[in-house]
Motif scaffolding. Structure first.
Motif, PDB file in Angstrom:
ATOM      1  N   ALA A 195       0.832  -1.201   0.000  1.00 24.45           N
ATOM      2  CA  ALA A 195       0.000   0.000   0.000  1.00 24.45           C
ATOM      3  C   ALA A 195       0.869   1.254   0.000  1.00 24.45           C
ATOM      4  O   ALA A 195       0.587   2.219  -0.721  1.00 24.45           O
ATOM      5  CB  ALA A 195      -0.933  -0.008   1.208  1.00 24.45           C
ATOM      6  N   LEU A 196       1.935   1.264   0.794  1.00 22.62           N
ATOM      7  CA  LEU A 196       2.832   2.418   0.828  1.00 22.62           C
ATOM      8  C   LEU A 196       3.551   2.614  -0.497  1.00 22.62           C
ATOM      9  O   LEU A 196       3.717   3.751  -0.967  1.00 22.62           O
ATOM     10  CB  LEU A 196       3.846   2.268   1.966  1.00 22.62           C
ATOM     11  CG  LEU A 196       3.315   2.524   3.366  1.00 22.62           C
ATOM     12  CD1 LEU A 196       4.388   2.219   4.411  1.00 22.62           C
ATOM     13  CD2 LEU A 196       2.859   3.964   3.502  1.00 22.62           C
ATOM     14  N   VAL A 197       3.983   1.517  -1.119  1.00 19.89           N
ATOM     15  CA  VAL A 197       4.667   1.617  -2.413  1.00 19.89           C
ATOM     16  C   VAL A 197       3.711   2.167  -3.474  1.00 19.89           C
ATOM     17  O   VAL A 197       4.081   3.041  -4.262  1.00 19.89           O
ATOM     18  CB  VAL A 197       5.241   0.243  -2.828  1.00 19.89           C
ATOM     19  CG1 VAL A 197       5.683   0.243  -4.279  1.00 19.89           C
ATOM     20  CG2 VAL A 197       6.393  -0.148  -1.916  1.00 19.89           C
ATOM     21  N   ILE A 198       2.479   1.679  -3.476  1.00 19.53           N
ATOM     22  CA  ILE A 198       1.488   2.164  -4.454  1.00 19.53           C
ATOM     23  C   ILE A 198       1.223   3.646  -4.226  1.00 19.53           C
ATOM     24  O   ILE A 198       1.174   4.440  -5.175  1.00 19.53           O
ATOM     25  CB  ILE A 198       0.187   1.336  -4.368  1.00 19.53           C
ATOM     26  CG1 ILE A 198       0.436  -0.067  -4.909  1.00 19.53           C
ATOM     27  CG2 ILE A 198      -0.955   2.014  -5.111  1.00 19.53           C
ATOM     28  CD1 ILE A 198      -0.729  -1.020  -4.718  1.00 19.53           C
TER      29      ILE A 198
ATOM     30  N   ASP B 105       2.845  17.966 -16.764  1.00 20.08           N
ATOM     31  CA  ASP B 105       2.399  18.619 -17.991  1.00 20.08           C
ATOM     32  C   ASP B 105       0.950  18.271 -18.347  1.00 20.08           C
ATOM     33  O   ASP B 105       0.355  18.896 -19.215  1.00 20.08           O
ATOM     34  CB  ASP B 105       3.325  18.250 -19.155  1.00 20.08           C
ATOM     35  CG  ASP B 105       3.435  16.750 -19.360  1.00 20.08           C
ATOM     36  OD1 ASP B 105       3.291  16.012 -18.372  1.00 20.08           O
ATOM     37  OD2 ASP B 105       3.649  16.318 -20.517  1.00 20.08           O
ATOM     38  N   GLN B 106       0.363  17.298 -17.654  1.00 15.02           N
ATOM     39  CA  GLN B 106      -1.029  16.902 -17.883  1.00 15.02           C
ATOM     40  C   GLN B 106      -1.965  17.836 -17.112  1.00 15.02           C
ATOM     41  O   GLN B 106      -1.566  18.475 -16.144  1.00 15.02           O
ATOM     42  CB  GLN B 106      -1.247  15.455 -17.425  1.00 15.02           C
ATOM     43  CG  GLN B 106      -0.409  14.441 -18.173  1.00 15.02           C
ATOM     44  CD  GLN B 106      -0.685  14.449 -19.665  1.00 15.02           C
ATOM     45  OE1 GLN B 106      -1.841  14.476 -20.077  1.00 15.02           O
ATOM     46  NE2 GLN B 106       0.374  14.441 -20.468  1.00 15.02           N
ATOM     47  N   PRO B 107      -3.235  17.907 -17.506  1.00 16.64           N
ATOM     48  CA  PRO B 107      -4.189  18.752 -16.770  1.00 16.64           C
ATOM     49  C   PRO B 107      -4.267  18.331 -15.295  1.00 16.64           C
ATOM     50  O   PRO B 107      -4.245  17.141 -14.973  1.00 16.64           O
ATOM     51  CB  PRO B 107      -5.523  18.496 -17.481  1.00 16.64           C
ATOM     52  CG  PRO B 107      -5.141  18.034 -18.847  1.00 16.64           C
ATOM     53  CD  PRO B 107      -3.844  17.297 -18.686  1.00 16.64           C
ATOM     54  N   GLN B 108      -4.354  19.328 -14.451  1.00 15.98           N
ATOM     55  CA  GLN B 108      -4.335  19.064 -13.013  1.00 15.98           C
ATOM     56  C   GLN B 108      -5.495  18.194 -12.554  1.00 15.98           C
ATOM     57  O   GLN B 108      -5.344  17.376 -11.648  1.00 15.98           O
ATOM     58  CB  GLN B 108      -4.316  20.372 -12.230  1.00 15.98           C
ATOM     59  CG  GLN B 108      -4.108  20.155 -10.757  1.00 15.98           C
ATOM     60  CD  GLN B 108      -3.848  21.438 -10.000  1.00 15.98           C
ATOM     61  OE1 GLN B 108      -3.988  22.517 -10.536  1.00 15.98           O
ATOM     62  NE2 GLN B 108      -3.480  21.312  -8.750  1.00 15.98           N
ATOM     63  N   ILE B 109      -6.650  18.333 -13.174  1.00 17.02           N
ATOM     64  CA  ILE B 109      -7.807  17.538 -12.754  1.00 17.02           C
ATOM     65  C   ILE B 109      -7.531  16.044 -12.915  1.00 17.02           C
ATOM     66  O   ILE B 109      -7.881  15.239 -12.050  1.00 17.02           O
ATOM     67  CB  ILE B 109      -9.097  17.953 -13.520  1.00 17.02           C
ATOM     68  CG1 ILE B 109     -10.330  17.219 -12.991  1.00 17.02           C
ATOM     69  CG2 ILE B 109      -8.951  17.721 -15.000  1.00 17.02           C
ATOM     70  CD1 ILE B 109     -10.750  17.639 -11.628  1.00 17.02           C
ATOM     71  N   PHE B 110      -6.841  15.665 -14.008  1.00 17.83           N
ATOM     72  CA  PHE B 110      -6.516  14.251 -14.211  1.00 17.83           C
ATOM     73  C   PHE B 110      -5.495  13.776 -13.191  1.00 17.83           C
ATOM     74  O   PHE B 110      -5.567  12.646 -12.701  1.00 17.83           O
ATOM     75  CB  PHE B 110      -5.993  14.012 -15.631  1.00 17.83           C
ATOM     76  CG  PHE B 110      -7.020  14.285 -16.698  1.00 17.83           C
ATOM     77  CD1 PHE B 110      -8.339  13.893 -16.546  1.00 17.83           C
ATOM     78  CD2 PHE B 110      -6.666  14.940 -17.858  1.00 17.83           C
ATOM     79  CE1 PHE B 110      -9.282  14.139 -17.515  1.00 17.83           C
ATOM     80  CE2 PHE B 110      -7.609  15.202 -18.845  1.00 17.83           C
ATOM     81  CZ  PHE B 110      -8.906  14.800 -18.680  1.00 17.83           C
ATOM     82  N   ARG B 111      -4.541  14.641 -12.869  1.00 16.26           N
ATOM     83  CA  ARG B 111      -3.520  14.268 -11.885  1.00 16.26           C
ATOM     84  C   ARG B 111      -4.158  14.089 -10.509  1.00 16.26           C
ATOM     85  O   ARG B 111      -3.838  13.144  -9.777  1.00 16.26           O
ATOM     86  CB  ARG B 111      -2.427  15.334 -11.836  1.00 16.26           C
ATOM     87  CG  ARG B 111      -1.619  15.371 -13.127  1.00 16.26           C
ATOM     88  CD  ARG B 111      -0.699  16.554 -13.257  1.00 16.26           C
ATOM     89  NE  ARG B 111       0.040  16.828 -12.049  1.00 16.26           N
ATOM     90  CZ  ARG B 111       0.355  18.057 -11.645  1.00 16.26           C
ATOM     91  NH1 ARG B 111      -0.019  19.114 -12.348  1.00 16.26           N
ATOM     92  NH2 ARG B 111       1.051  18.242 -10.556  1.00 16.26           N
TER      93      ARG B 111
ATOM     94  N   VAL C 254      -5.407   6.248  -6.807  1.00 11.52           N
ATOM     95  CA  VAL C 254      -4.284   5.481  -6.258  1.00 11.52           C
ATOM     96  C   VAL C 254      -4.388   5.430  -4.735  1.00 11.52           C
ATOM     97  O   VAL C 254      -4.149   4.386  -4.115  1.00 11.52           O
ATOM     98  CB  VAL C 254      -2.938   6.100  -6.710  1.00 11.52           C
ATOM     99  CG1 VAL C 254      -1.779   5.539  -5.931  1.00 11.52           C
ATOM    100  CG2 VAL C 254      -2.734   5.865  -8.195  1.00 11.52           C
ATOM    101  N   GLY C 255      -4.764   6.546  -4.127  1.00 11.72           N
ATOM    102  CA  GLY C 255      -4.937   6.573  -2.671  1.00 11.72           C
ATOM    103  C   GLY C 255      -6.035   5.625  -2.222  1.00 11.72           C
ATOM    104  O   GLY C 255      -5.897   4.933  -1.208  1.00 11.72           O
ATOM    105  N   ALA C 256      -7.123   5.578  -2.981  1.00 10.83           N
ATOM    106  CA  ALA C 256      -8.220   4.676  -2.628  1.00 10.83           C
ATOM    107  C   ALA C 256      -7.774   3.217  -2.727  1.00 10.83           C
ATOM    108  O   ALA C 256      -8.113   2.393  -1.867  1.00 10.83           O
ATOM    109  CB  ALA C 256      -9.422   4.926  -3.539  1.00 10.83           C
TER     110      ALA C 256
END
Length: 125
Positions: free
Chosen positions: A20-23, A36-42, A49-51
């Motif tokens: 879980a910590l590695v993920i 460089d990607q839109p912030q909403i996607f990040r 990933v947190g979930a």
């Protein structure tokens, strides 16, 4: 009678928590790598990933114990008798009055001590 939570951690629990910590760490790194990607996607990506990391951690024994604790805490918060709006306003007014009175007392005490020290240090002046 409530059953006592299991406090023994197995090697599988350790593997789950480390995974879980590695993920989660990989998600944080990915958040900055793909700047460089839109912030909403990040943001959505790191939330996903947190979930996943939380989902994995909750399957471990310490995660289950934490989940039980949070559920018990929620139950206890629901038992609290919260003050009414009128009680809150009255208490706030009393606190403000006491703070003002103490501030005035300390200000007067400071003035008295300042005057006294000036009389001692600068006699006649």
């Amino acid at each position: 009678m409530k059953s006592r939570p299991n406090t023994e951690n197995s090697p599988a629990d350790t593997v789950k928590l480390v995974t879980a910590l590695v993920i989660l760490g990989a998600g944080i790194v990915g958040f900055y790598v793909y700047e460089d990607q839109p912030q909403i996607f990040r943001v959505l990506g790191i939330l996903a990933v947190g979930a996943v990391a939380v989902g994995i951690a909750v399957t471990s024994n310490p995660g289950q114990n934490l989940w039980r604790f949070l559920q018990d805490a929620r139950t206890e918060v629901r038992k609290v008798v919260w003050p009414t709006r009128q009680e809150t306003v009255q208490t706030t007014i009393i606190v403000l009055i006491v703070v003002i009175l103490v501030a005035i007392f300390l200000w007067l005490l400071d003035m008295l001590l300042s005057w006294g020290f000036q009389q001692i240090i600068l006699p006649g002046g």
